[in-house]
Design an enzyme around this catalytic site. Structure first.
Site, PDB file in Angstrom:
ATOM      1  N   LYS A  35      -2.372  -7.407  -3.056  1.00 57.52           N
ATOM      2  CA  LYS A  35      -1.851  -7.336  -4.423  1.00 57.52           C
ATOM      3  C   LYS A  35      -0.617  -8.221  -4.613  1.00 57.52           C
ATOM      4  O   LYS A  35      -0.461  -8.828  -5.673  1.00 57.52           O
ATOM      5  CB  LYS A  35      -1.532  -5.895  -4.799  1.00 57.52           C
ATOM      6  CG  LYS A  35      -0.460  -5.313  -3.945  1.00 57.52           C
ATOM      7  CD  LYS A  35       0.096  -4.032  -4.451  1.00 57.52           C
ATOM      8  CE  LYS A  35       1.221  -3.682  -3.506  1.00 57.52           C
ATOM      9  NZ  LYS A  35       1.966  -2.532  -3.861  1.00 57.52           N
ATOM     10  N   THR A  36       0.216  -8.307  -3.581  1.00 59.27           N
ATOM     11  CA  THR A  36       1.385  -9.181  -3.734  1.00 59.27           C
ATOM     12  C   THR A  36       0.934 -10.628  -3.882  1.00 59.27           C
ATOM     13  O   THR A  36       1.462 -11.376  -4.706  1.00 59.27           O
ATOM     14  CB  THR A  36       2.335  -9.035  -2.533  1.00 59.27           C
ATOM     15  OG1 THR A  36       2.614  -7.644  -2.334  1.00 59.27           O
ATOM     16  CG2 THR A  36       3.638  -9.757  -2.774  1.00 59.27           C
ATOM     17  N   ASP A 221       4.853  -3.373 -10.284  1.00 56.61           N
ATOM     18  CA  ASP A 221       4.219  -3.058  -9.007  1.00 56.61           C
ATOM     19  C   ASP A 221       4.308  -1.545  -8.767  1.00 56.61           C
ATOM     20  O   ASP A 221       5.171  -0.877  -9.331  1.00 56.61           O
ATOM     21  CB  ASP A 221       4.959  -3.824  -7.906  1.00 56.61           C
ATOM     22  CG  ASP A 221       4.183  -3.826  -6.608  1.00 56.61           C
ATOM     23  OD1 ASP A 221       3.008  -3.430  -6.614  1.00 56.61           O
ATOM     24  OD2 ASP A 221       4.765  -4.228  -5.581  1.00 56.61           O
ATOM     25  N   GLU A 222       3.461  -1.006  -7.909  1.00 54.13           N
ATOM     26  CA  GLU A 222       3.471   0.426  -7.571  1.00 54.13           C
ATOM     27  C   GLU A 222       3.473   1.289  -8.836  1.00 54.13           C
ATOM     28  O   GLU A 222       4.221   2.256  -8.953  1.00 54.13           O
ATOM     29  CB  GLU A 222       4.705   0.781  -6.714  1.00 54.13           C
ATOM     30  CG  GLU A 222       4.891  -0.045  -5.464  1.00 54.13           C
ATOM     31  CD  GLU A 222       3.954   0.349  -4.328  1.00 54.13           C
ATOM     32  OE1 GLU A 222       3.001   1.115  -4.571  1.00 54.13           O
ATOM     33  OE2 GLU A 222       4.170  -0.146  -3.216  1.00 54.13           O
ATOM     34  N   GLN A 252      -2.417   6.152  -3.758  1.00 53.85           N
ATOM     35  CA  GLN A 252      -1.138   6.043  -3.057  1.00 53.85           C
ATOM     36  C   GLN A 252       0.023   6.618  -3.864  1.00 53.85           C
ATOM     37  O   GLN A 252       1.180   6.291  -3.623  1.00 53.85           O
ATOM     38  CB  GLN A 252      -0.845   4.581  -2.696  1.00 53.85           C
ATOM     39  CG  GLN A 252      -1.810   4.028  -1.662  1.00 53.85           C
ATOM     40  CD  GLN A 252      -1.403   2.652  -1.183  1.00 53.85           C
ATOM     41  OE1 GLN A 252      -0.363   2.476  -0.573  1.00 53.85           O
ATOM     42  NE2 GLN A 252      -2.229   1.660  -1.490  1.00 53.85           N
ATOM     43  N   ARG A 607      -1.522   2.030   6.836  1.00 55.91           N
ATOM     44  CA  ARG A 607      -0.467   1.131   7.317  1.00 55.91           C
ATOM     45  C   ARG A 607      -0.920   0.399   8.571  1.00 55.91           C
ATOM     46  O   ARG A 607      -0.353  -0.623   8.957  1.00 55.91           O
ATOM     47  CB  ARG A 607       0.826   1.900   7.681  1.00 55.91           C
ATOM     48  CG  ARG A 607       1.541   2.621   6.547  1.00 55.91           C
ATOM     49  CD  ARG A 607       1.744   1.782   5.350  1.00 55.91           C
ATOM     50  NE  ARG A 607       0.662   2.015   4.394  1.00 55.91           N
ATOM     51  CZ  ARG A 607       0.402   1.213   3.375  1.00 55.91           C
ATOM     52  NH1 ARG A 607       1.114   0.139   3.179  1.00 55.91           N
ATOM     53  NH2 ARG A 607      -0.590   1.468   2.544  1.00 55.91           N
TER      54      ARG A 607
END
Length: 798
Positions: A35-36, A221-222, A252, A607
């Site tokens: 996504k980044t 973001d997030e 998430q 992760r």
DNA sequence: TATATAGTGTTTTTT
DNA sequence: ACACTATATA
């Protein structure tokens, strides 16, 4: 860059996301789906293809670390002009806006930012003022209620209207009072930063309009972690042009306790019916097994947006599950595994992360890492900026910068001791309240306070003169110089130096570190100011200070781990009652809370890039009590065919051997040993032994301040488990464990001079024969006497 | 006014 | 287990 260059390195879905430039866009980005990368390329596309000015683009993240990373990648990808793109966290963006327009909402531009410690202090003061009995109502509970209200943009008046019961009206009173005190102190708490910005926008449409014109393209973001206030802030900003691109993953969402509203992401399409919705489901991070585990666990949640991550990565190792009798053994195992990875050259320390549910769990691992001489860094827990010495010095800076910050003035009025006691302060306080002035104004006018005697008045006057001098200095001095002046004039460090204790030395180190940070700020800020420095200090999270370059194991909570990735991940304390937390299990609405915990498990699993190990203990100490717990349901939710239960037995049976690093002969030898399968010998004793835990605290401080176990420490590690009675249960090296005492296997014996990789040369004092490893006592001239396990210490005879 | 001591309560996660 | 608070004492 031209269009082709920007688009060629993206997959179809990612490309779609980059090309959807205008109007509302929802990108559902699964963990590790790039996504980044998408956001950065989207920015490049907007600038180089669509022709948007960089300064018209705003990207909002939650942590500085995420912002820094995006900033870096934008700079690299775009080059010239990239520095004009705004990449900021919610909080720092709001502070920037608020400083500029502070006067409109009754603050000055040097307003203070109160952290949770300051909030608690202020609330305690409000309790006293209102004569509220702290036994009946907890300050923290009230603060929590206020914080939730602010997350939902509920004002004191509205709160009162909605909550008519006793508790509600009490909280409404305190909420009102608390806000008044904040304003009188020209201060805002964390939540206010968002709330006040929203108020500013709503009360002054022309201000909002100017920012709408300025930021034509918004990216958040997030997004799954935004609360109602943040949502409003974003909606207001995007209101005119509607170019709002949000990126998130409902699976998430782990900050419900902080007011995050999962409906913001689940209902995005309802709010913006014409939104383009793009799903990124290809994962570029993890192996197939790790991804399956994640998919299978999260599948147990209802009411989520259906998606299934996939990857073309290899299957990889199965998920390792290890269950131990005690939390001590669990920590030892993890420690031993990491040591063996290093020894075998498979991974570096920096590749490994240990994740846990609560900060308290870090302690066990820290002890083992100290003993094993493994470099580590703990993220979170007690923050650098919440240490006493740091808060004291910052309170001086706040007093200089924002004279009406009563909390800051009160904190330092008698630090260092200058004979202004509680009685005098109370009198000053009364005078201030009756005269409607700040505490510092009362201090300056102490000659007029009838109740204060001549001797006391003299001391108070000396204090106000002192601040006056510092303030004059601050007029034209740099931030680090002002700070140094404060340290010099107060004699703060001199006083600590005189103590000659390890703790005092650690505090001095911290102070020096603060001066360094001030100097760094002075260097890097465009227009450095005292307020600016204090703000930067207030808004850093511990995770922001993690340096990727350091080779060390990272230890952190599952929450802190969001957004990060590691080749090797250990998820520890996987027990019912701990994870999922018993608070979730016994909540009013358990299903909801368990789902949040499950999302946390999902975050943890995803992760891991290559190896994932889940560990749990039958017994562990929780607040001084031994607690027995079954294995976490989240382990059971992983299909058995992708789980490696370890070399012996299945979970539920005793599994205490390392999966790696022990050959068959050693394994059977250990299996045959009387200690196997019984409670870990001596663990209880060891933990009760105060000589073990007390020096450790000081040692830990030295370690934290120096950033690793090797530096700034001395005798701490010397007080390990007495006499090696409880030897390291699981060590990386089978051969060393199996051979009897003597100098043969170690290559050195008592009296020899040995070399240690960190401590240099030292003389071996003692070699104690533990059950499975040797405990070697070495005297290092410059570091003191240390005890360490032979298999970890890697000592070489010289 | 400053300090030592006993007693009390507390914790999930954090910008 | 630990930190913080109230209380007694110098």
């Amino acid at each position: 860059m031209n269009e082709t260059e920007i688009l060629e390195k993206l997959n179809d879905r990612q490309r779609e996301a980059v090309l959807a430039t205008d109007g509302p866009v929802l990108i559902l980005a699964g963990a590790g789906s790039g996504k980044t990368r998408v956001l950065v390329h989207r920015i490049a596309y907007l600038i180089d293809v669509v022709g948007v000015y960089p300064s018209q683009i705003l990207a909002i993240t939650f942590t500085n670390k995420a912002a820094d990373e995006m900033r870096g990648r934008v700079d690299t990808l775009i080059g010239e002009g990239a520095e004009h793109v705004w990449v900021s966290t919610f909080h720092s963006l709001c502070v920037r806006i608020l400083r500029r327009h502070a006067d409109r909402i009754g603050f000055t531009r040097s307003f203070s930012i109160y952290d949770s410690d300051d909030q608690l202090t202020l609330m305690k003061s409000v309790f006293r003022e209102e004569h509220v009995d702290a036994k009946r109502l907890k300050e923290k509970a009230v603060l929590a209620a206020i914080s939730s209200a602010k997350d939902e943009l509920v004002s004191p008046e509205k709160y009162r209207a909605v909550n008519r019961d006793f508790f509600g009206s009490q909280v409404a009173d305190l909420y009102e009072r608390y806000q008044r005190r904040l304003k009188e102190s020209n201060a805002m708490d964390f939540d206010d930063l968002i709330v006040k910005t929203v108020e500013l926008f709503e009360q002054f449409p022309e201000v909002l309009e100017s920012y709408r014109n300025r930021f034509r393209y918004l990216m958040v973001d997030e997004y799954q972690d935004t609360n109602t206030a943040q949502f409003r802030f974003v909606s207001l900003l995007a209101g005119g042009h509607g170019n709002l691109c949000v990126v998130g993953d409902d699976d998430q969402s782990i900050y419900k306790f902080r007011g995050a509203n999962i409906r913001n992401i689940l209902g995005f399409e309802k709010i913006y019916p014409d939104a383009a919705v793009i799903r990124l489901e290809q994962n570029y991070r993890s192996t197939k097994h790790i991804l399956s585990a994640a998919n299978e666990v999260i599948r147990h949640n209802l009411g989520r947006k259906e998606k299934r991550l996939w990857t073309d990565h290899p299957e990889g190792e199965k998920i390792a599950v290890r269950r131990f009798d005690s939390s001590f053994e669990e920590a030892e195992y993890v420690c031993g595994e990491i040591a063996s990875y290093i020894r075998d050259g498979l991974y570096d320390y920096r590749d490994c992360a240990i994740l846990y549910r609560t900060n308290a769990q870090s302690r066990l691992f820290e002890e083992k890492f100290l003993m094993a001489n493994i470099p580590y860094q703990i993220v979170g827990g007690v923050s650098f900026y919440s240490r006493k010495e740091i808060k004291d010095l910052l309170a001086y800076l706040k007093t200089i910068d924002n004279a009406v910050d009563d909390l800051a003035v009160r904190r330092i009025i008698n630090v260092p001791k200058r004979g202004i006691g509680a009685t005098t302060v109370a009198k000053l306080d009364d005078y201030a309240v009756s005269g409607g002035m700040s505490l510092f104004e009362a201090v300056c006018a102490c000659g007029n306070v009838p109740t204060i005697s001549g001797a006391a008045a003299k001391k108070v006057a000396a204090f106000s003169d002192f601040i006056g001098v510092l303030r004059a200095k601050a007029e034209d001095a740099s931030v680090p110089d002002v700070l140094k002046e404060v340290i010099e004039q107060t004699g703060y460090v001199r006083e600590l130096e005189a103590e000659h204790t390890e703790e005092a030395d650690a505090r001095i180190d911290n102070i020096n570190e603060l001066v360094n940070k001030a100097a760094q700020y002075q260097e890097e800020a465009e227009t450095p100011t005292l307020s600016g420095f204090l703000e930067e200090v207030a808004l850093v999270a511990d995770i922001d200070t993690v340096d990727e370059g350091d080779d060390r194991v990272l230890l952190m909570t599952l929450h802190s781990a969001k957004g990060l990735e590691f080749p090797v991940v250990f998820m520890t304390g996987m027990e019912e009652g701990l994870f999922p937390s018993s608070l979730a299990i016994h909540a009013d609405r358990p299903e909801e809370e368990i789902e949040e915990e499950r999302r946390l498990a999902y975050v943890g699993i995803t992760r891991a890039k290559e190896r994932l190990t889940l560990t749990c203990a039958r017994e562990r100490m929780v607040r001084g009590e031994m607690v027995t717990s079954p294995m976490s349901r989240f382990i059971r939710e992983i299909p058995r065919d992708i789980v490696d239960m370890g070399p012996v037995g299945a979970p539920g049976r005793r599994v205490t051997l390392p999966a790696r690093g022990a050959d068959a002969a050693i394994r059977s030898a250990v299996l045959a040993s009387p200690s196997f399968g019984r409670p870990f010998p001596g663990t209880g004793e060891r933990h009760r032994d105060s000589s073990y835990s007390n020096p450790y605290a000081a040692y830990q401080k030295a370690v934290r301040s120096a950033g690793g176990p090797a530096a700034g420490s001395d005798g701490g590690a010397a007080s390990g488990p007495a006499g090696g009675s409880a030897a390291s249960g699981l060590n990386k090296s089978g051969s060393e464990a199996a051979v009897p005492a003597g100098d043969g296997p170690l290559g050195y014996q008592t009296g020899d001079t040995v070399r240690h990789v960190k401590f240099g040369e030292g003389v071996v004092r003692e070699i104690a024969d533990g059950k499975r490893d040797y405990l070697v006592t070495v005297d290092f001239p410059s570091w003191g006497v240390k005890k360490m396990y032979a298999s970890f210490a890697n000592l070489k005879k010289v």
